[in-house]
Design an enzyme around this catalytic site. Structure first.
Site, PDB file in Angstrom:
ATOM      1  N   VAL A 108       1.050  -1.667  -0.108  1.00 39.30           N
ATOM      2  CA  VAL A 108      -0.647   0.345  -0.001  1.00 39.30           C
ATOM      3  C   VAL A 108       1.575   1.642  -0.225  1.00 39.30           C
ATOM      4  O   VAL A 108       0.378   2.323   0.157  1.00 39.30           O
ATOM      5  CB  VAL A 108      -1.281  -0.105   1.018  1.00 39.30           C
ATOM      6  CG1 VAL A 108      -2.450  -1.394   1.444  1.00 39.30           C
ATOM      7  CG2 VAL A 108       0.282  -0.326   2.475  1.00 39.30           C
ATOM      8  N   HIS A 124      -4.307  -4.513  -1.905  1.00 39.20           N
ATOM      9  CA  HIS A 124      -4.780  -4.107  -1.048  1.00 39.20           C
ATOM     10  C   HIS A 124      -5.028  -2.427  -0.759  1.00 39.20           C
ATOM     11  O   HIS A 124      -4.599  -2.018  -0.049  1.00 39.20           O
ATOM     12  CB  HIS A 124      -3.454  -4.627   0.190  1.00 39.20           C
ATOM     13  CG  HIS A 124      -3.705  -5.979   0.039  1.00 39.20           C
ATOM     14  ND1 HIS A 124      -2.531  -6.948   0.271  1.00 39.20           N
ATOM     15  CD2 HIS A 124      -4.654  -6.814  -0.885  1.00 39.20           C
ATOM     16  CE1 HIS A 124      -3.045  -7.883   0.258  1.00 39.20           C
ATOM     17  NE2 HIS A 124      -3.676  -7.972  -0.609  1.00 39.20           N
TER      18      HIS A 124
HETATM   19  C1  BV8 Z   1     -10.317 -11.382   2.164  1.00 38.83           C
HETATM   20  C2  BV8 Z   1      -3.512  -3.558   4.026  1.00 38.83           C
HETATM   21  C3  BV8 Z   1     -12.792 -11.992   1.747  1.00 38.83           C
HETATM   22  C4  BV8 Z   1      -3.129  -3.005   5.078  1.00 38.83           C
HETATM   23  C5  BV8 Z   1      -3.376  -5.994   4.027  1.00 38.83           C
HETATM   24  C6  BV8 Z   1      -7.244 -18.762   6.161  1.00 38.83           C
HETATM   25  C7  BV8 Z   1      -7.309 -18.809   4.762  1.00 38.83           C
HETATM   26  C8  BV8 Z   1      -7.533 -18.117   3.291  1.00 38.83           C
HETATM   27  C9  BV8 Z   1      -7.883 -16.605   4.015  1.00 38.83           C
HETATM   28  C10 BV8 Z   1      -7.525 -16.240   5.270  1.00 38.83           C
HETATM   29  C11 BV8 Z   1      -7.954 -17.336   6.226  1.00 38.83           C
HETATM   30  N1  BV8 Z   1      -8.656 -16.451   7.470  1.00 38.83           N
HETATM   31  C12 BV8 Z   1      -8.800 -15.448   7.253  1.00 38.83           C
HETATM   32  C13 BV8 Z   1      -8.475 -15.246   5.770  1.00 38.83           C
HETATM   33  C14 BV8 Z   1      -8.724 -14.375   5.218  1.00 38.83           C
HETATM   34  C15 BV8 Z   1      -7.768 -13.276   4.990  1.00 38.83           C
HETATM   35  C16 BV8 Z   1      -6.794 -14.152   5.649  1.00 38.83           C
HETATM   36  O1  BV8 Z   1      -5.830 -13.729   3.854  1.00 38.83           O
HETATM   37  N2  BV8 Z   1      -5.515 -13.939   6.284  1.00 38.83           N
HETATM   38  C17 BV8 Z   1      -4.724 -14.439   6.313  1.00 38.83           C
HETATM   39  C18 BV8 Z   1      -3.677 -13.488   7.749  1.00 38.83           C
HETATM   40  C19 BV8 Z   1      -4.758 -15.605   7.253  1.00 38.83           C
HETATM   41  N3  BV8 Z   1      -7.993 -11.975   4.135  1.00 38.83           N
HETATM   42  C20 BV8 Z   1      -8.796 -11.127   4.022  1.00 38.83           C
HETATM   43  O2  BV8 Z   1      -8.755 -10.875   4.744  1.00 38.83           O
HETATM   44  C21 BV8 Z   1      -9.053 -10.419   2.806  1.00 38.83           C
HETATM   45  N4  BV8 Z   1      -9.879 -10.827   2.533  1.00 38.83           N
HETATM   46  O3  BV8 Z   1     -10.312 -12.298   2.305  1.00 38.83           O
HETATM   47  O4  BV8 Z   1     -12.109 -10.913   1.353  1.00 38.83           O
HETATM   48  C22 BV8 Z   1     -13.835 -12.127   2.981  1.00 38.83           C
HETATM   49  C23 BV8 Z   1     -14.809 -11.458   3.534  1.00 38.83           C
HETATM   50  C24 BV8 Z   1     -15.345 -11.121   4.049  1.00 38.83           C
HETATM   51  C25 BV8 Z   1     -14.578 -12.209   5.287  1.00 38.83           C
HETATM   52  C26 BV8 Z   1     -13.879 -13.179   4.715  1.00 38.83           C
HETATM   53  C27 BV8 Z   1     -13.262 -13.425   3.465  1.00 38.83           C
HETATM   54  C28 BV8 Z   1      -7.764  -9.424   2.990  1.00 38.83           C
HETATM   55  C29 BV8 Z   1      -6.549  -9.544   3.159  1.00 38.83           C
HETATM   56  C30 BV8 Z   1      -5.908  -7.918   3.467  1.00 38.83           C
HETATM   57  C31 BV8 Z   1      -5.375  -7.426   3.919  1.00 38.83           C
HETATM   58  N5  BV8 Z   1      -5.008  -6.261   4.172  1.00 38.83           N
HETATM   59  N6  BV8 Z   1      -2.436  -5.073   3.749  1.00 38.83           N
HETATM   60  C32 BV8 Z   1      -1.979  -2.229   5.826  1.00 38.83           C
HETATM   61  O5  BV8 Z   1      -1.584  -2.626   5.405  1.00 38.83           O
HETATM   62  O6  BV8 Z   1      -2.417  -2.024   6.810  1.00 38.83           O
HETATM   63  S1  BV8 Z   1      -2.127  -7.376   4.153  1.00 38.83           S
HETATM   64  C33 BV8 Z   1      -1.553  -7.105   4.482  1.00 38.83           C
HETATM   65  O7  BV8 Z   1      -0.539  -8.282   4.807  1.00 38.83           O
HETATM   66  C34 BV8 Z   1       0.296  -6.232   3.616  1.00 38.83           C
HETATM   67  O8  BV8 Z   1      -0.629  -6.047   1.865  1.00 38.83           O
HETATM   68  C35 BV8 Z   1       1.103  -6.896   3.315  1.00 38.83           C
HETATM   69  O9  BV8 Z   1       1.611  -7.196   1.568  1.00 38.83           O
HETATM   70  C36 BV8 Z   1       0.765  -8.750   3.383  1.00 38.83           C
HETATM   71  C37 BV8 Z   1       1.303 -10.013   3.081  1.00 38.83           C
HETATM   72  O10 BV8 Z   1       2.217  -9.722   3.395  1.00 38.83           O
HETATM   73  P1  BV8 Z   1       3.680 -10.272   2.911  1.00 38.83           P
HETATM   74  O11 BV8 Z   1       3.575  -8.675   1.652  1.00 38.83           O
HETATM   75  O12 BV8 Z   1       3.731 -10.973   2.278  1.00 38.83           O
HETATM   76  O13 BV8 Z   1       4.658  -9.353   3.758  1.00 38.83           O
HETATM   77  P2  BV8 Z   1       4.768 -10.223   4.754  1.00 38.83           P
HETATM   78  O14 BV8 Z   1       5.852  -9.566   5.625  1.00 38.83           O
HETATM   79  O15 BV8 Z   1       4.238 -11.100   5.318  1.00 38.83           O
HETATM   80  O16 BV8 Z   1       6.070 -11.115   3.810  1.00 38.83           O
HETATM   81  C38 BV8 Z   1       8.245  -9.936   3.640  1.00 38.83           C
HETATM   82  C39 BV8 Z   1       8.625 -11.270   2.787  1.00 38.83           C
HETATM   83  O17 BV8 Z   1       9.330 -10.621   2.079  1.00 38.83           O
HETATM   84  C40 BV8 Z   1       8.812 -13.091   3.643  1.00 38.83           C
HETATM   85  O18 BV8 Z   1       9.159 -13.786   2.954  1.00 38.83           O
HETATM   86  C41 BV8 Z   1      10.513 -12.050   3.266  1.00 38.83           C
HETATM   87  O19 BV8 Z   1      11.087 -13.093   3.761  1.00 38.83           O
HETATM   88  C42 BV8 Z   1      11.384 -11.700   2.321  1.00 38.83           C
HETATM   89  N7  BV8 Z   1      11.120 -10.627   2.392  1.00 38.83           N
HETATM   90  C43 BV8 Z   1      12.404  -9.613   3.646  1.00 38.83           C
HETATM   91  N8  BV8 Z   1      13.199  -8.798   2.788  1.00 38.83           N
HETATM   92  C44 BV8 Z   1      13.492  -9.335   1.396  1.00 38.83           C
HETATM   93  C45 BV8 Z   1      12.396 -10.038   1.258  1.00 38.83           C
HETATM   94  N9  BV8 Z   1      11.921 -10.535  -0.129  1.00 38.83           N
HETATM   95  C46 BV8 Z   1      12.644  -9.501  -1.553  1.00 38.83           C
HETATM   96  N10 BV8 Z   1      13.859  -8.920  -0.717  1.00 38.83           N
HETATM   97  C47 BV8 Z   1      13.762  -8.441   0.756  1.00 38.83           C
HETATM   98  N11 BV8 Z   1      15.037  -7.592   0.738  1.00 38.83           N
END
Ligand code: BV8
Length: 257
Positions: A108, A124
Site C-alpha cells: 500500500v 490492498h
Molecule cells: C478477504 C492492507 C474475503 C492493510 C493488507 C484462512 C485462509 C485463507 C484466507 C483467510 C484465512 N483466514 C482469514 C483469511 C482471510 C484473510 C487472510 O488472508 N488472513 C491471513 C493472515 C491468513 N484475508 C483477508 O481478509 C482479505 N480479504 O479474504 O476477503 C472475505 C471477506 C469477508 C470475510 C472473510 C473473507 C484481505 C487481505 C488484505 C489485508 N490487508 N494490507 C495494511 O497494509 O495495513 S495485507 C498486508 O499483509 C500487506 O498488504 C502485506 O503486503 C500483506 C502480506 O504480507 P507480505 O506482503 O507477504 O509481507 P510479509 O511480511 O508477510 O512477508 C514479507 C516477505 O518478504 C517474507 O517472505 C520475507 O522473507 C521477504 N523479504 C524480506 N526482505 C526481502 C524479502 N523479499 C525480497 N527482498 C527482500 N529484501
C-alpha cells in the site's frame, strides 16, 4: 542467506525474453530495501506490542479510531520518506525491455508508481487514499496532516456525512477491489512468467495468484531471501533479495536498470 545461482538467473532471463506478458507480483519484502518494515517485522515504537493483523481491521478502527488512524498516518509519513531501491528501477526497466509487464502488488506504499511503473494493480489499496467509513465518500489525502510523532491521531470527519475518515486500504475481512482483482487474475492466467517478489504467501486471496499462473503454464519465479508458503509452487527459486536479483535479471536481458 543469499544464494543467487547464476544458472537460475540465466534460465529466468531466457523465459522473460520469450514472454509476451510478465507479471511481477510483490509483497512487503519488495520495500524492505527501501527501509519500510515488512508486515510481519517486529513493528517499532508504539506498535511493537500490537499485532498488525489486529490493527488492520474495521473492528479495530471502530474500537480505537485514533490509534488505527495514527498508525496509518505514521506509515504514510515513513513511506513518503522512502526511496524506491534498485529493484524497483529494475521492474521499470523490464517494462522498457519486454512487450508487456503488469505489476500486481499487495503493498500500500505506492513505491512502484513512484519508481515509474505504469501498469500497477494495487490489490490492498493505498496509504495515499482516504474515504469515509459509512458511505465511502472520498476524502482528499492532502487534507490529512502528517503526524509529528508516532501515536494516536483523531480521524477527521467526512464533510458530506460526518462519519470518520478511514485509510483507503483493504483491511482483513474486507473484499479486495473488484476491478483490480479481475485484471490481476486475468494477467496471472495469461502470463508467460510470474516473478513473485517479497511475499510470505500468507495473505489470501493474493497468495493464490502464483498457483493460477503455474496451472496456466507460466514459469513462476520466487525472489525471496527466505523460503515462503509459495516456494513449493515456484518453477525457479532465486534465494536472494529484490534489490540484488531483479537488477541481475535486467542485466542479463541487456538493459541497464
Ligand atoms: C478477504 C492492507 C474475503 C492493510 C493488507 C484462512 C485462509 C485463507 C484466507 C483467510 C484465512 N483466514 C482469514 C483469511 C482471510 C484473510 C487472510 O488472508 N488472513 C491471513 C493472515 C491468513 N484475508 C483477508 O481478509 C482479505 N480479504 O479474504 O476477503 C472475505 C471477506 C469477508 C470475510 C472473510 C473473507 C484481505 C487481505 C488484505 C489485508 N490487508 N494490507 C495494511 O497494509 O495495513 S495485507 C498486508 O499483509 C500487506 O498488504 C502485506 O503486503 C500483506 C502480506 O504480507 P507480505 O506482503 O507477504 O509481507 P510479509 O511480511 O508477510 O512477508 C514479507 C516477505 O518478504 C517474507 O517472505 C520475507 O522473507 C521477504 N523479504 C524480506 N526482505 C526481502 C524479502 N523479499 C525480497 N527482498 C527482500 N529484501
Amino acid at each position: 542467506m543469499t544464494d543467487i545461482d547464476p544458472g537460475s538467473l540465466d534460465r529466468v532471463a531466457g523465459a522473460l525474453a520469450r514472454a509476451r506478458l510478465v507479471v511481477v507480483a510483490t509483497g512487503a519484502g519488495m520495500s524492505r530495501e527501501s527501509g519500510i518494515p515488512t508486515f510481519r517485522d517486529a513493528l517499532t515504537g508504539l506498535w511493537a506490542r500490537l499485532d498488525p493483523e489486529e490493527l488492520a481491521t474495521a473492528d479495530a478502527f471502530r474500537r480505537a479510531p485514533a490509534r488505527v488512524f495514527g498508525w496509518y498516518a505514521w506509515r504514510r509519513k515513513v513511506v513518503r520518506a522512502a526511496v524506491p531501491h534498485a529493484g524497483y528501477d529494475a521492474v521499470v526497466a523490464l517494462e522498457r525491455l519486454l512487450p508487456q509487464v503488469v505489476v500486481v502488488t499487495q503493498n500500500v506504499d505506492g513505491l512502484h508508481r513512484r519508481a515509474g511503473s505504469r501498469q500497477v494493480l494495487e490489490l490492498h489499496g493505498s496509504l495515499e487514499r482516504f474515504r469515509c467509513l459509512d458511505a465511502g465518500h472520498p476524502f482528499p489525502a492532502e487534507a490529512v496532516a502528517e503526524p509529528v510523532e508516532d501515536g494516536p491521531v483523531d480521524p477527521p470527519a467526512c464533510a458530506r456525512c460526518g462519519s470518520p475518515i478511514r485509510p483507503g486500504v483493504v483491511w482483513f475481512g474486507e473484499m479486495l477491489p473488484e476491478w483490480e482483482v479481475t485484471a490481476a487474475w486475468e494477467a496471472a492466467a495469461r502470463c508467460g512468467v510470474m516473478l513473485v517478489v517479497g511475499t510470505s504467501g500468507l495473505v489470501h486471496p493474493a497468495a493464490t495468484l502464483p498457483r493460477i499462473a503455474r496451472e496456466a503454464g507460466a514459469m513462476v519465479v520466487e525472489v525471496n531471501p527466505e523460503p515462503s508458503e509459495l516456494s513449493s509452487l515456484a518453477t525457479v527459486v532465486c534465494r536472494g533479495s529484490a534489490g540484488a536479483v531483479l537488477p541481475a535479471l535486467v542485466a542479463r536481458l541487456g538493459g541497464a536498470a
